[in-house]
Scaffold this active site. Structure first.
Site, PDB file in Angstrom:
ATOM      1  N   ARG A   1      36.912   7.539 -23.322  1.00 28.82           N
ATOM      2  CA  ARG A   1      35.958   7.423 -24.072  1.00 28.82           C
ATOM      3  C   ARG A   1      34.805   8.639 -25.229  1.00 28.82           C
ATOM      4  O   ARG A   1      35.100   8.899 -26.717  1.00 28.82           O
ATOM      5  CB  ARG A   1      34.410   7.361 -23.904  1.00 28.82           C
ATOM      6  CG  ARG A   1      34.314   5.695 -23.370  1.00 28.82           C
ATOM      7  CD  ARG A   1      33.211   4.704 -22.663  1.00 28.82           C
ATOM      8  NE  ARG A   1      33.529   3.188 -22.999  1.00 28.82           N
ATOM      9  CZ  ARG A   1      33.109   2.363 -22.071  1.00 28.82           C
ATOM     10  NH1 ARG A   1      31.965   3.036 -21.101  1.00 28.82           N
ATOM     11  NH2 ARG A   1      32.361   1.208 -22.265  1.00 28.82           N
TER      12      ARG A   1
ATOM     13  N   LYS B   1      32.167 -10.160 -11.226  1.00 29.06           N
ATOM     14  CA  LYS B   1      31.281 -11.413 -11.124  1.00 29.06           C
ATOM     15  C   LYS B   1      31.887 -12.544 -11.861  1.00 29.06           C
ATOM     16  O   LYS B   1      31.683 -12.406 -13.448  1.00 29.06           O
ATOM     17  CB  LYS B   1      30.148 -11.081 -11.782  1.00 29.06           C
ATOM     18  CG  LYS B   1      28.949 -10.456 -10.793  1.00 29.06           C
ATOM     19  CD  LYS B   1      27.257 -10.148 -11.133  1.00 29.06           C
ATOM     20  CE  LYS B   1      26.401  -9.032 -10.280  1.00 29.06           C
ATOM     21  NZ  LYS B   1      25.967  -9.089 -10.878  1.00 29.06           N
TER      22      LYS B   1
ATOM     23  N   GLY C   1      35.917  -0.528 -20.508  1.00 24.18           N
ATOM     24  CA  GLY C   1      35.686   0.410 -19.724  1.00 24.18           C
ATOM     25  C   GLY C   1      36.554   0.401 -18.166  1.00 24.18           C
ATOM     26  O   GLY C   1      37.234   1.219 -17.850  1.00 24.18           O
TER      27      GLY C   1
ATOM     28  N   GLY D   1      31.912  -4.550 -21.847  1.00 24.39           N
ATOM     29  CA  GLY D   1      30.965  -5.943 -22.117  1.00 24.39           C
ATOM     30  C   GLY D   1      31.040  -6.465 -24.252  1.00 24.39           C
ATOM     31  O   GLY D   1      31.354  -7.538 -24.409  1.00 24.39           O
TER      32      GLY D   1
HETATM   33  C1  3PG Z   1      29.619   0.071 -20.514  1.00 26.86           C
HETATM   34  O1  3PG Z   1      29.668   1.340 -20.597  1.00 26.86           O
HETATM   35  O2  3PG Z   1      29.839  -0.812 -20.902  1.00 26.86           O
HETATM   36  C2  3PG Z   1      28.734  -0.159 -22.347  1.00 26.86           C
HETATM   37  O3  3PG Z   1      28.416   1.530 -22.465  1.00 26.86           O
HETATM   38  C3  3PG Z   1      27.590   0.012 -22.291  1.00 26.86           C
HETATM   39  O4  3PG Z   1      27.225   0.055 -21.497  1.00 26.86           O
HETATM   40  P1  3PG Z   1      25.943  -0.639 -20.728  1.00 26.86           P
HETATM   41  O5  3PG Z   1      26.569  -1.891 -20.194  1.00 26.86           O
HETATM   42  O6  3PG Z   1      24.731  -0.317 -19.077  1.00 26.86           O
HETATM   43  O7  3PG Z   1      24.995  -0.888 -21.820  1.00 26.86           O
HETATM   44 MG    MG Z   2      29.123  -2.604 -19.130  1.00 23.39          MG
END
Ligand code: 3PG
Ligand code: MG
Length: 400
Positions: free
Chosen positions: A42, A207, A357, A381
């Protein structure tokens, strides 16, 4: 589309201007070596934006979240090691502020020279960042916006969050989409609107409840939806199998049964499973048919017959989207499923997207060739919510 992009900003000239950049530097750390970043993908992904701004003489103020601290400073989630790593990647030191909008941040932002880069401490050390209350978020966004003349969003991984640094700062400053955000949106738009057929989606992770909306959105569009990872056990249970001590979301079993019926054979589940006595690399493990998981064991990976079944479906695809590991790939005895599926994806005659990620980290941790994939997204996400067709607050804010 975006009103303005990084190229527009560079065209206007940024020398001596203060540029506030939202990055997603939420990198994973090595569990056995605190402070050691296990995958800096990242940080590398946002480098082109930072280099372009630095080289054009901007005073660059970078902000990010790390983990999920609860709105107050927590040393476990400091961005300091990330500042060091970013400096190494940039080949010039990155100044680090020990707070986000406090005295240290203000002093260091004020002292920035042209072409210098400052990283602020974790945004989520401030309750205003994630507040539901618009006024509270707005007040924090105002403090952030006061640092700079313009704002660049290059945090694709966080565009699905209605947070101060993502949604409210761009309402207060001239705003531009960074190169990473542009590239990610371009790829996901193509996969969402006009995927070349056959289109196969591979979903893993723990999940079903996290993936329910995306499964529902994708079902009408895909030829096959392959399900592995912890979430497959709730589907196996819905098919009437016992899953032993495996991960199970009891309240989702009925929903999974509905999805299986709706999908009419297009949801493909593992046929064998690597089942261990406990969640540990040293645990005794055996490969069993998915319909015969012993009561005292838990499934930690998909088995070789499942890999072959999934690889066959993947092999006939022209478009593949993959999100979520097939098993506990961080533990060597349970990495073969993720590796096998990833390798199959690298071989397709078509376009592949790795979303997320965890799956992106898996590709690199397992030593796979990143260039063999069409696109590796920095957002998990975020890419899933894009595929669902949701309005993403960060993108919405850039379009206004
Ligand atoms: C992730 O790792 O999915 C992004 O950096 C967003 O993080 P978060 O899900 O804690 O908002
Ligand atoms: Mg996440």
């Amino acid at each position: 589309m975006f009103v303005k992009t990084l190229d527009d900003l560079l065209g206007e000239g940024v020398s001596g201007r203060r540029v506030l950049v939202r990055a997603d530097l939420n990198v994973p750390f090595d569990k056995s070596n605190p402070g050691v970043i296990s995958d800096d993908g990242r940080a590398r992904a946002v480098l082109p934006t930072l280099v372009a701004l630095r080289d054009a003489g901007a005073r660059v103020i970078v902000m990010s979240h790390l983990g999920r601290p609860k709105g107050a400073p927590d040393p476990k989630y400091t961005l300091e090691p990330v500042a060091t790593r970013l400096g190494e990647l940039l080949g010039s030191p990155v100044v680090f502020a020990s707070d986000t909008v406090g005295e240290d941040a203000q002093a260091k932002a004020a002292a920035l020279a042209d072409g210098q880069v400052l990283l602020l401490e974790n945004l989520r050390f401030n309750a205003g960042e994630t507040a539901k209350d618009d006024a509270e978020r707005g007040a924090f966004a105002g403090q952030l916006a006061a640092f700079a003349d313009v704002y660049v969003d290059d945090a694709f991984g966080a565009v699905h969050r209605k947070h101060a640094s993502v949604y409210d700062v761009p309402a207060r400053l001239p705003h531009y989409a960074g190169g990473l955000v542009l590239k990610e949106v371009e790829v996901l738009k193509k996969v969402t609107e006009s995927p070349e057929q056959p289109y196969v989606v591979v979903l893993g992770g723990s999940k079903v409840s996290d993936k329910l909306a995306v499964i529902q959105a994708l079902l009408p569009k895909v030829d096959k939806l392959l399900v592995g990872g912890g979430m497959c056990f709730t589907f196996l249970k819905a098919q009437g199998h016992e899953v032993g001590k495996s991960l199970l979301e009891d309240e989702m079993v009925a929903t999974c049964a509905d999805l299986l019926e709706q999908a009419q054979g297009r949801i493909v589940l593992p046929v064998d499973v690597v089942a261990a006595t406990e969640f540990s690399a040293d645990a005794d493990s055996v490969t069993v048919p998915a319909s015969e998981i012993p009561a005292d064991r838990l499934g930690l990976d998909i088995g070789p017959e499942s890999v072959a079944l999934f690889a066959e479906a993947i092999g006939s695809a022209r478009t593949v989207f993959w999100n979520g590991p097939m098993g506990v790939f961080e533990l060597a005895p349970f990495a073969a499923g993720t590796r096998g599926v990833a390798e199959a994806i690298t071989k397709i005659d078509g376009f592949s997207v790795v979303g997320g990620g965890d799956s992106a980290a898996a590709v690199r941790t397992l030593g796979l060739d990143e260039s063999a994939f069409g696109h590796i997204s920095t957002g998990g996400g975020a890419s899933l919510e894009y595929l669902e067709g949701k309005t993403l607050p960060g993108i919405d804010a850039l379009e206004k």
